[in-house]
Design a protein around this motif. Structure first.
Motif, PDB file in Angstrom:
ATOM      1  N   LYS A   1       9.772  69.433  28.462  1.00  0.00           N
ATOM      2  CA  LYS A   1      10.633  68.490  29.181  1.00  0.00           C
ATOM      3  C   LYS A   1      10.990  69.112  30.529  1.00  0.00           C
ATOM      4  CE  LYS A   1      12.682  66.540  24.970  1.00  0.00           C
ATOM      5  NZ  LYS A   1      12.079  65.218  25.128  1.00  0.00           N
ATOM      6  N   PHE A   2      11.261  68.250  31.515  1.00  0.00           N
ATOM      7  CA  PHE A   2      11.586  68.717  32.857  1.00  0.00           C
ATOM      8  C   PHE A   2      12.907  68.095  33.295  1.00  0.00           C
ATOM      9  CE2 PHE A   2       7.053  69.179  32.367  1.00  0.00           C
ATOM     10  CZ  PHE A   2       6.777  70.388  33.003  1.00  0.00           C
ATOM     11  N   LEU A   3      13.871  68.974  33.549  1.00  0.00           N
ATOM     12  CA  LEU A   3      15.217  68.545  33.938  1.00  0.00           C
ATOM     13  C   LEU A   3      15.465  68.944  35.395  1.00  0.00           C
ATOM     14  CD1 LEU A   3      18.152  67.572  33.312  1.00  0.00           C
ATOM     15  CD2 LEU A   3      18.621  69.897  32.509  1.00  0.00           C
ATOM     16  N   PHE A   4      15.984  68.001  36.191  1.00  0.00           N
ATOM     17  CA  PHE A   4      16.267  68.243  37.604  1.00  0.00           C
ATOM     18  C   PHE A   4      17.770  68.094  37.845  1.00  0.00           C
ATOM     19  CE2 PHE A   4      11.866  67.080  37.366  1.00  0.00           C
ATOM     20  CZ  PHE A   4      11.236  67.833  38.349  1.00  0.00           C
ATOM     21  N   ILE A   5      18.361  69.148  38.444  1.00  0.00           N
ATOM     22  CA  ILE A   5      19.800  69.170  38.725  1.00  0.00           C
ATOM     23  C   ILE A   5      19.989  69.411  40.216  1.00  0.00           C
ATOM     24  CG2 ILE A   5      21.978  70.355  38.251  1.00  0.00           C
ATOM     25  CD1 ILE A   5      20.808  71.200  35.542  1.00  0.00           C
ATOM     26  N   PRO A   6      20.759  68.574  40.915  1.00  0.00           N
ATOM     27  CA  PRO A   6      20.916  68.739  42.371  1.00  0.00           C
ATOM     28  C   PRO A   6      21.725  69.980  42.735  1.00  0.00           C
ATOM     29  CG  PRO A   6      22.395  67.041  41.560  1.00  0.00           C
ATOM     30  CD  PRO A   6      21.532  67.441  40.398  1.00  0.00           C
ATOM     31  N   GLY A   7      21.441  70.521  43.918  1.00  0.00           N
ATOM     32  CA  GLY A   7      22.186  71.654  44.438  1.00  0.00           C
ATOM     33  C   GLY A   7      23.273  71.205  45.394  1.00  0.00           C
ATOM     34  N   PRO A   8      24.067  72.161  45.898  1.00  0.00           N
ATOM     35  CA  PRO A   8      25.208  71.791  46.766  1.00  0.00           C
ATOM     36  C   PRO A   8      24.794  71.186  48.101  1.00  0.00           C
ATOM     37  CG  PRO A   8      24.930  74.184  46.646  1.00  0.00           C
ATOM     38  CD  PRO A   8      24.016  73.604  45.622  1.00  0.00           C
ATOM     39  N   ASP A   9      23.559  71.467  48.571  1.00  0.00           N
ATOM     40  CA  ASP A   9      23.122  70.934  49.863  1.00  0.00           C
ATOM     41  C   ASP A   9      22.081  69.833  49.722  1.00  0.00           C
ATOM     42  OD1 ASP A   9      24.754  72.683  51.307  1.00  0.00           O
ATOM     43  OD2 ASP A   9      23.266  74.278  51.238  1.00  0.00           O
TER      44      ASP A   9
ATOM     45  N   ILE B   1      13.754  64.135  33.590  1.00  0.00           N
ATOM     46  CA  ILE B   1      15.177  63.847  33.370  1.00  0.00           C
ATOM     47  C   ILE B   1      15.954  64.281  34.606  1.00  0.00           C
ATOM     48  CG2 ILE B   1      17.170  64.285  31.876  1.00  0.00           C
ATOM     49  CD1 ILE B   1      14.868  65.202  29.798  1.00  0.00           C
ATOM     50  N   PHE B   2      16.779  63.397  35.139  1.00  0.00           N
ATOM     51  CA  PHE B   2      17.578  63.694  36.321  1.00  0.00           C
ATOM     52  C   PHE B   2      19.047  63.574  35.946  1.00  0.00           C
ATOM     53  CE2 PHE B   2      13.487  62.216  37.706  1.00  0.00           C
ATOM     54  CZ  PHE B   2      13.141  63.110  38.713  1.00  0.00           C
ATOM     55  N   CYS B   3      19.763  64.674  36.070  1.00  0.00           N
ATOM     56  CA  CYS B   3      21.172  64.712  35.656  1.00  0.00           C
ATOM     57  C   CYS B   3      22.061  65.155  36.804  1.00  0.00           C
ATOM     58  CB  CYS B   3      21.340  65.653  34.460  1.00  0.00           C
ATOM     59  SG  CYS B   3      21.165  64.845  32.864  1.00  0.00           S
ATOM     60  N   SER B   4      23.349  65.094  36.540  1.00  0.00           N
ATOM     61  CA  SER B   4      24.366  65.459  37.522  1.00  0.00           C
ATOM     62  C   SER B   4      24.496  66.977  37.610  1.00  0.00           C
ATOM     63  CB  SER B   4      25.700  64.852  37.103  1.00  0.00           C
ATOM     64  OG  SER B   4      26.075  65.381  35.829  1.00  0.00           O
ATOM     65  N   ASN B   5      25.312  67.425  38.516  1.00  0.00           N
ATOM     66  CA  ASN B   5      25.702  68.834  38.622  1.00  0.00           C
ATOM     67  C   ASN B   5      27.234  68.893  38.555  1.00  0.00           C
ATOM     68  OD1 ASN B   5      25.666  71.629  39.142  1.00  0.00           O
ATOM     69  ND2 ASN B   5      25.761  71.316  41.348  1.00  0.00           N
ATOM     70  N   PRO B   6      27.830  69.504  37.518  1.00  0.00           N
ATOM     71  CA  PRO B   6      27.190  70.210  36.405  1.00  0.00           C
ATOM     72  C   PRO B   6      26.566  69.259  35.388  1.00  0.00           C
ATOM     73  CG  PRO B   6      29.555  70.157  36.082  1.00  0.00           C
ATOM     74  CD  PRO B   6      29.297  69.541  37.434  1.00  0.00           C
ATOM     75  N   CYS B   7      25.784  69.867  34.502  1.00  0.00           N
ATOM     76  CA  CYS B   7      25.080  69.108  33.467  1.00  0.00           C
ATOM     77  C   CYS B   7      25.250  69.843  32.142  1.00  0.00           C
ATOM     78  CB  CYS B   7      23.608  68.994  33.862  1.00  0.00           C
ATOM     79  SG  CYS B   7      22.500  68.495  32.536  1.00  0.00           S
ATOM     80  N   ARG B   8      25.289  69.079  31.050  1.00  0.00           N
ATOM     81  CA  ARG B   8      25.433  69.689  29.727  1.00  0.00           C
ATOM     82  C   ARG B   8      24.239  69.328  28.848  1.00  0.00           C
ATOM     83  NH1 ARG B   8      31.843  68.691  28.136  1.00  0.00           N
ATOM     84  NH2 ARG B   8      32.734  69.578  30.037  1.00  0.00           N
TER      85      ARG B   8
ATOM     86  N   GLN C   1      23.861  74.018  19.463  1.00  0.00           N
ATOM     87  CA  GLN C   1      24.348  74.828  20.581  1.00  0.00           C
ATOM     88  C   GLN C   1      24.729  73.973  21.779  1.00  0.00           C
ATOM     89  OE1 GLN C   1      22.824  78.562  21.690  1.00  0.00           O
ATOM     90  NE2 GLN C   1      21.603  78.834  19.849  1.00  0.00           N
ATOM     91  N   GLU C   2      25.815  74.373  22.427  1.00  0.00           N
ATOM     92  CA  GLU C   2      26.304  73.684  23.618  1.00  0.00           C
ATOM     93  C   GLU C   2      26.046  74.572  24.840  1.00  0.00           C
ATOM     94  OE1 GLU C   2      30.365  72.725  22.902  1.00  0.00           O
ATOM     95  OE2 GLU C   2      29.915  71.276  21.316  1.00  0.00           O
ATOM     96  N   ILE C   3      25.306  74.018  25.809  1.00  0.00           N
ATOM     97  CA  ILE C   3      24.888  74.776  26.989  1.00  0.00           C
ATOM     98  C   ILE C   3      25.316  74.013  28.235  1.00  0.00           C
ATOM     99  CG2 ILE C   3      22.929  75.856  28.166  1.00  0.00           C
ATOM    100  CD1 ILE C   3      21.419  75.698  25.475  1.00  0.00           C
ATOM    101  N   VAL C   4      25.917  74.718  29.182  1.00  0.00           N
ATOM    102  CA  VAL C   4      26.387  74.119  30.434  1.00  0.00           C
ATOM    103  C   VAL C   4      25.591  74.703  31.592  1.00  0.00           C
ATOM    104  CG1 VAL C   4      28.345  73.842  31.993  1.00  0.00           C
ATOM    105  CG2 VAL C   4      28.711  73.745  29.526  1.00  0.00           C
ATOM    106  N   PHE C   5      25.058  73.822  32.468  1.00  0.00           N
ATOM    107  CA  PHE C   5      24.338  74.240  33.667  1.00  0.00           C
ATOM    108  C   PHE C   5      25.166  73.875  34.893  1.00  0.00           C
ATOM    109  CE2 PHE C   5      21.063  73.838  30.492  1.00  0.00           C
ATOM    110  CZ  PHE C   5      20.147  74.843  30.794  1.00  0.00           C
ATOM    111  N   PHE C   6      25.274  74.821  35.823  1.00  0.00           N
ATOM    112  CA  PHE C   6      26.076  74.580  37.024  1.00  0.00           C
ATOM    113  C   PHE C   6      25.402  75.244  38.221  1.00  0.00           C
ATOM    114  CE2 PHE C   6      30.157  75.532  39.515  1.00  0.00           C
ATOM    115  CZ  PHE C   6      30.197  74.256  40.063  1.00  0.00           C
ATOM    116  N   ARG C   7      25.033  74.443  39.215  1.00  0.00           N
ATOM    117  CA  ARG C   7      24.399  74.970  40.436  1.00  0.00           C
ATOM    118  C   ARG C   7      25.426  74.985  41.552  1.00  0.00           C
ATOM    119  NH1 ARG C   7      23.423  77.298  44.173  1.00  0.00           N
ATOM    120  NH2 ARG C   7      21.664  77.147  45.622  1.00  0.00           N
ATOM    121  N   GLN C   8      25.855  76.181  41.908  1.00  0.00           N
ATOM    122  CA  GLN C   8      26.836  76.351  42.974  1.00  0.00           C
ATOM    123  C   GLN C   8      26.823  77.827  43.395  1.00  0.00           C
ATOM    124  OE1 GLN C   8      28.529  75.152  45.645  1.00  0.00           O
ATOM    125  NE2 GLN C   8      29.522  73.643  44.318  1.00  0.00           N
ATOM    126  N   ASP C   9      26.971  78.084  44.686  1.00  0.00           N
ATOM    127  CA  ASP C   9      27.090  79.471  45.155  1.00  0.00           C
ATOM    128  C   ASP C   9      28.538  79.901  44.962  1.00  0.00           C
ATOM    129  OD1 ASP C   9      24.396  79.581  45.931  1.00  0.00           O
ATOM    130  OD2 ASP C   9      24.853  78.550  47.803  1.00  0.00           O
TER     131      ASP C   9
END
Length: 522
Positions: free
Chosen positions: A356-364, A393-400, A406-414
């Motif tokens: 599966k391929f998940l895409f999460i946007p970055g801050p810019d 799959i295209f999700c928000s930032n952050p994404c769960r 198991q519960e996993i949280v993804f967060f793209r931020q500097d």
């Protein structure tokens, strides 16, 4: 279907407190006819359980039954055709930030309840006050269960020595001796920081290690001048995940739905057998940079030949080397570059078939604004990619993500750079000099992914709950441009940073079953 089945369905609905329309009853009878015999009762119960997740009132209508029943029949058909593929599909649940339910804490009843009101993107002024209040009450109720900060049942010299009972700030007026206070660090005047709780905002902080807006527990003494002199300062202690879950029993705080005890046991057994599952996580994939794309193709080539391909690839932004702001005029080129990425992935049939391929946007990346949470990438940019990878799959930032249990949280931020820059004083090196450990301690103890001041990082007031880390997840994945790191916190939380793929050629391979983190680089 006989009359007894009809009466059975009506009885089950009455027990659950639902009103069943006649045409909805006929649809349930039609669904149950596919499972005549031994499985009939289980099928009806399963359908009613699934209906409860989608119900907005006590009335069950035909349209809802048709939609849920068709989904269950499709899942049953796919299970018969390919049991392994069905098990893989049920392993993942992707949760967009904007569908996470909001829970508020009732300080009088001492329990959480689901907020059912509207959540507009543009909140009114009370929504901003509610943001701070909800954060404070979340940590306050957690702290109240810690035995170090609770009032002793029997008063004695020993209990006085070991008790750290929290005092409201308002009660400090005219008091002498040491007191423990919990409050939010606030800058009510330029250059002057105050400690604020739900009762008052009067006493300056003379020492501290944290940023504005963090919630701290301090020990100090009231001086004659009306200043609260802080002697020690720290975060509210972290609560064990199992202890939090007992309080939240029956609540869907993570946003993936609730599970019965039997379903949880079944998922745990499936998880034990999924020892080969692996996530590959990359951050900063600059599609307008030829070198970055060549490196990405090298990574894909490397994983296509392994015995068991990764079950999930997570691509986190930024997807352009230039910020997609008002001065960015190359959206058509970026759309074409996403199409090239789709062609690159489609050229690896083993990956497109089994991963599966998940895409999460970055801050810019492109989006309505830079506030958090960020919505998924615009469909205009990803339309060409979807033609090559229909199941992307295209999700928000952050994404769960819920992977079995198991519960996993993804967060793209500097985040590390911004936290260090906003620190009131340099972090202490007494326990550790590792900046990443300081960052992990901050976000986990604050139960919040981004506890910065809203002037530093704006947050949509009504959706601040999407950044909460309560109860603590099993894994926190950060996409930060700082050097890649991995750290297992003392309560069992695994936290790692992927680093920047475009700049440092770094990425992470993560095995969720064993929580094993492989820091990788080209």
């Amino acid at each position: 279907m006989n009359t007894s089945t009809r009466k059975k369905i009506q009885k089950k609905c009455r027990i659950r407190g639902h009103t069943l329309k006649l045409d909805a009853l006929n649809e349930i009878l039609n669904f149950a006819s596919h499972f005549e015999g031994v499985d009939e009762d289980e099928a009806i119960d399963l359908l009613l359980d699934q209906l409860e997740y989608s119900l907005k009132s006590t009335i069950i209508d035909k349209e809802l039954v048709v939609r849920v029943a068709s989904q269950l029949l499709e899942a049953d058909a796919s299970l018969e055709e390919d049991p392994e593929a069905s098990a893989s599909a049920s392993a993942f649940r992707f949760i967009d930030a904007f569908v996470i339910p909001k829970y508020k804490y009732d300080a009088v009843r001492k329990q959480f309840y689901e907020y059912t009101g509207s959540l507009p993107i543009h909140g009114d002024p009370p929504a901003k006050a509610s943001l701070y209040r909800d954060r404070f009450l979340l940590l306050s109720q957690r702290l109240s269960r810690d035995h170090h900060f609770s009032k002793p049942a029997f008063k004695s010299e020993l209990s006085d020595f070991g008790s750290c009972e929290i005092s409201p700030i308002q009660s400090l007026v005219g008091q002498s001796g040491r007191r423990w206070v919990m409050g939010v660090i606030s800058q009510l005047e330029d250059g002057h920081y105050y400690l604020e709780d739900l009762t008052a905002t009067q006493y300056k902080i003379t020492t501290g290690l944290f940023t504005e807006n963090t919630i701290v527990v301090v020990e100090g003494e009231m001086l004659v001048e009306g200043i609260f002199q802080v002697l020690t300062c720290g975060f509210p202690p972290l609560e064990d995940r199992d202890k939090s879950l007992k309080l939240l029993a029956g609540h869907d705080y993570f946003g993936c739905g609730t599970f019965t005890k039997e379903e949880t046991i079944r998922l745990a057994e499936m998880e034990k057998r999924a020892i080969n599952d692996m996530f590959v996580v990359l951050s900063d994939i600059w599609l307008d940079n030829e070198e970055a794309l060549r490196k990405l193709e090298t990574v894909l080539d490397g994983f296509k030949s392994v015995e068991v391909v990764p079950s999930l690839f997570v691509f986190m932004g930024n997807f352009s080397s230039q910020p997609c702001n008002l001065s960015f005029h190359s959206y058509s080129n970026l759309r074409m570059q996403f199409g090239k990425l789709g062609e690159m992935i489609a050229a690896h049939p083993r990956l497109t078939e089994h991963s599966k391929f998940l895409f999460i946007p970055g801050p810019d990346d492109a989006g309505p604004s830079t506030v958090l949470p960020r919505c998924a990438l615009p469909r205009y940019l990803t339309e060409e990619l979807r033609k090559h990878i229909p199941n992307a799959i295209f999700c928000s930032n952050p994404c769960r993500i819920k992977f079995y249990t198991q519960e996993i949280v993804f967060f793209r931020q500097d985040l590390l750079y911004r936290m260090r820059r906003s620190c009131l004083i340099p972090p202490s090196t007494e326990e550790t000099d590792d900046d990443f450990r300081h960052l992990v301690a901050t976000i986990t103890n604050q139960s919040h992914l981004c506890p910065l001041a809203l002037t530093v990082q704006p947050i949509i007031w009504n959706y601040d709950h999407c950044l909460h880390l309560y109860p603590t997840p099993h894994t926190i994945v950060l996409g930060d441009r700082s050097p890649q790191k991995a750290f297992k916190y003392n309560t069992g939380i695994t936290c790692f940073n992927t680093g920047s793929f475009a700049i440092d050629s770094t990425f992470v391979a993560y095995r969720p079953c064993s929580q094993e983190v492989e820091l990788s680089a080209l």
